[in-house]
Design an enzyme around this catalytic site. Structure first.
Site, PDB file in Angstrom:
ATOM      1  N   LYS A 107       0.867  -1.183   0.000  1.00 25.90           N
ATOM      2  CA  LYS A 107       0.000   0.000   0.000  1.00 25.90           C
ATOM      3  C   LYS A 107       0.893   1.219   0.000  1.00 25.90           C
ATOM      4  CE  LYS A 107      -4.502   0.655   0.274  1.00 25.90           C
ATOM      5  NZ  LYS A 107      -5.519  -0.350  -0.087  1.00 25.90           N
TER       6      LYS A 107
HETATM    7  N1  GLU Z   1      -7.148  -0.187  -3.336  1.00 25.78           N
HETATM    8  C1  GLU Z   1      -7.872  -1.379  -3.637  1.00 25.78           C
HETATM    9  C2  GLU Z   1      -7.930  -2.295  -2.425  1.00 25.78           C
HETATM   10  O1  GLU Z   1      -7.797  -1.866  -1.312  1.00 25.78           O
HETATM   11  C3  GLU Z   1      -7.375  -2.066  -4.900  1.00 25.78           C
HETATM   12  C4  GLU Z   1      -5.962  -2.544  -4.830  1.00 25.78           C
HETATM   13  C5  GLU Z   1      -5.441  -3.052  -6.171  1.00 25.78           C
HETATM   14  O2  GLU Z   1      -6.206  -3.183  -7.093  1.00 25.78           O
HETATM   15  O3  GLU Z   1      -4.245  -3.318  -6.230  1.00 25.78           O
HETATM   16  O4  GLU Z   1      -8.174  -3.473  -2.527  1.00 25.78           O
END
Ligand code: GLU
Length: 418
Positions: A107
């Protein structure tokens, strides 16, 4: 420890520990999962439109990369901290493993309120952040995606900055891109669509008929909440309440989403919408409804309001919307909670499809994407439901058990190094 500063991290550790004790997880694996693999903290200097430089704090955290390249969104929000990003990276590890994807968990984020930036400032900040985290990312290493405060345009700037650096177009470095730069059909609404797919399966086990007698409240009307609302309206349920940063609107007879859209296009926020009563974001959670979708920020359902929630099914569109104490109360009351790592996994599943399509330079139809998404989401729901029945644990703990189990066996097989 620095990682544990946020409520979300502490909360995620409690969830992890509970699952570990249920499954009798090897303590050597558990201790490795308690902290991320690595984190990068960067300063992001941006020339603002007034000619002054502002410096923003940015982060990218890799929690675990045993199953494949790290995967996870980038968040632009004024409350972003290293600890929060680390907790979200941990959730991504379990989410990707649960959905049987060949991906690890990551993240990123910048502590900024993006609504206060002009398009030019937003672009300069994104490109500089990308330059700072460039050694950390890449299609085989770490693939960012949108999260709160970011979107396809931001992903395009990241892709362009990375591609300029290496000298050729690299669509596989990010997902959630617009279609014209290599995005996947169905990606934009995938998270909301996936939330509804898990609700369809949960309704079956809860003996609930998803028809016009079923009312739905949705906290957060962004990418996730908005898409979920449209899909669930199509199925035939009644959306009685939705909200955004300005607050919520409630109409017991159901909201007309086309009307809401017309109002939003003109006024930008929900507040003031004439065909409904105004409620706060906190009040929305306690309204009469059958299904509640928290699709905004984390830490919304706590020990203070969990006993006042009327919904029979809660589908967590957001990451971490329920605290451990709140979760305990909901469990004791028999509320069926579809946890974040399952309910909102549709986003990363279609991100995975986008990455695969990009690597193969071969693109799928929207029908193929949605059918494959349905297969993965419904299979994951039933796998988790089976574990929850078998071990007599909540769906949340069962989802973690399923995710951690796959990861733990990969960690054991690969072995510890050195
Ligand atoms: N931000 C989204 C999540 O928390 C998508 C993450 C992604 O597609 O890599 O799952």
């Amino acid at each position: 420890m620095i990682w544990e500063e946020s409520h979300l991290y502490k909360n995620s550790l409690r969830q992890l520990d509970r699952a570990a004790s249920v499954m009798d997880l090897d303590p050597n694996i558990l201790i490795r999962l308690h902290t991320p693999k690595r984190a990068l903290i960067v300063s992001v200097p941006v020339m603002m439109d007034d000619g002054k430089i502002k410096v923003f704090d940015g982060y990218r955290v890799h929690h675990n990369m045993i199953l494949g390249p790290a995967k996870g969104g980038i968040r632009y929000h004024q409350d972003v901290t290293l600890s929060e990003v680390a907790a979200l990276a941990m959730l991504m590890t379990f989410k990707c493993s649960l959905m049987a994807l060949p991906l690890g968990g990551a993240k990123g984020g910048i502590c900024v309120n993006p609504s206060e930036l002009s398009m030019g400032e937003l672009q300069r900040m994104t490109r500089r952040y990308t330059t700072e985290i460039l050694p950390f990312i890449g299609p085989e290493k770490d693939i960012p995606a949108p999260d709160i405060g970011t979107n396809g345009q931001v992903m395009s700037w990241i892709m362009d900055t990375y591609s300029q650096e290496v000298g050729h177009a690299v669509p596989g470095v990010v997902t959630g891109k617009p279609i014209d730069v290599g995005g996947s059909l169905g990606r934009e609404e995938a998270t909301g669509r996936g939330v509804v797919y898990t609700i369809i399966e949960a309704a079956k086990v809860a003996n609930m008929n998803l028809d016009e007698s079923i009312s739905v409240s949705i906290q957060g009307y962004g990418n996730v909440g908005g898409a979920a609302a449209r899909k669930i309206e199509k199925i035939g349920c009644k959306i009685t309440s939705i909200s955004d940063v300005s607050g919520g609107i409630y109409n017991a007879n159901g909201l007309n989403l086309d009307d809401v859209k017309t109002y939003l296009d003109k006024n930008k926020v929900l507040k003031g919408y004439p065909e409904a009563d105004f409620v706060t974001n906190t009040e929305l959670l306690e309204l009469d409804c059958d299904i509640l979708i928290p699709a905004a920020l984390d830490g919304q359902i706590t020990e203070r309001n969990a006993d006042k929630i009327k919904a029979k099914i809660i589908a967590e569109g957001a990451n971490g919307p329920t605290t451990s104490a709140g979760d305990q109360i909901l469990n004791d009351r028999g509320v069926l909670v579809i946890p974040d790592i399952l309910a909102n996994a549709g986003g990363v599943v279609v991100s995975y499809f986008e990455w695969v399509q990009g690597l193969q330079h071969l693109f799928w139809t929207e029908k193929e994407v949605n059918n494959k998404l349905w297969d993965i989401m419904s299979a994951a729901f039933h796998r988790v439901h089976h574990i929850s029945q078998e071990r007599k644990v909540s769906i949340r703990t069962a989802a973690l058990v399923a995710g951690i189990d796959r990861l733990a066996s990969a960690m054991k097989t690969r072995g510890f190094f050195p």
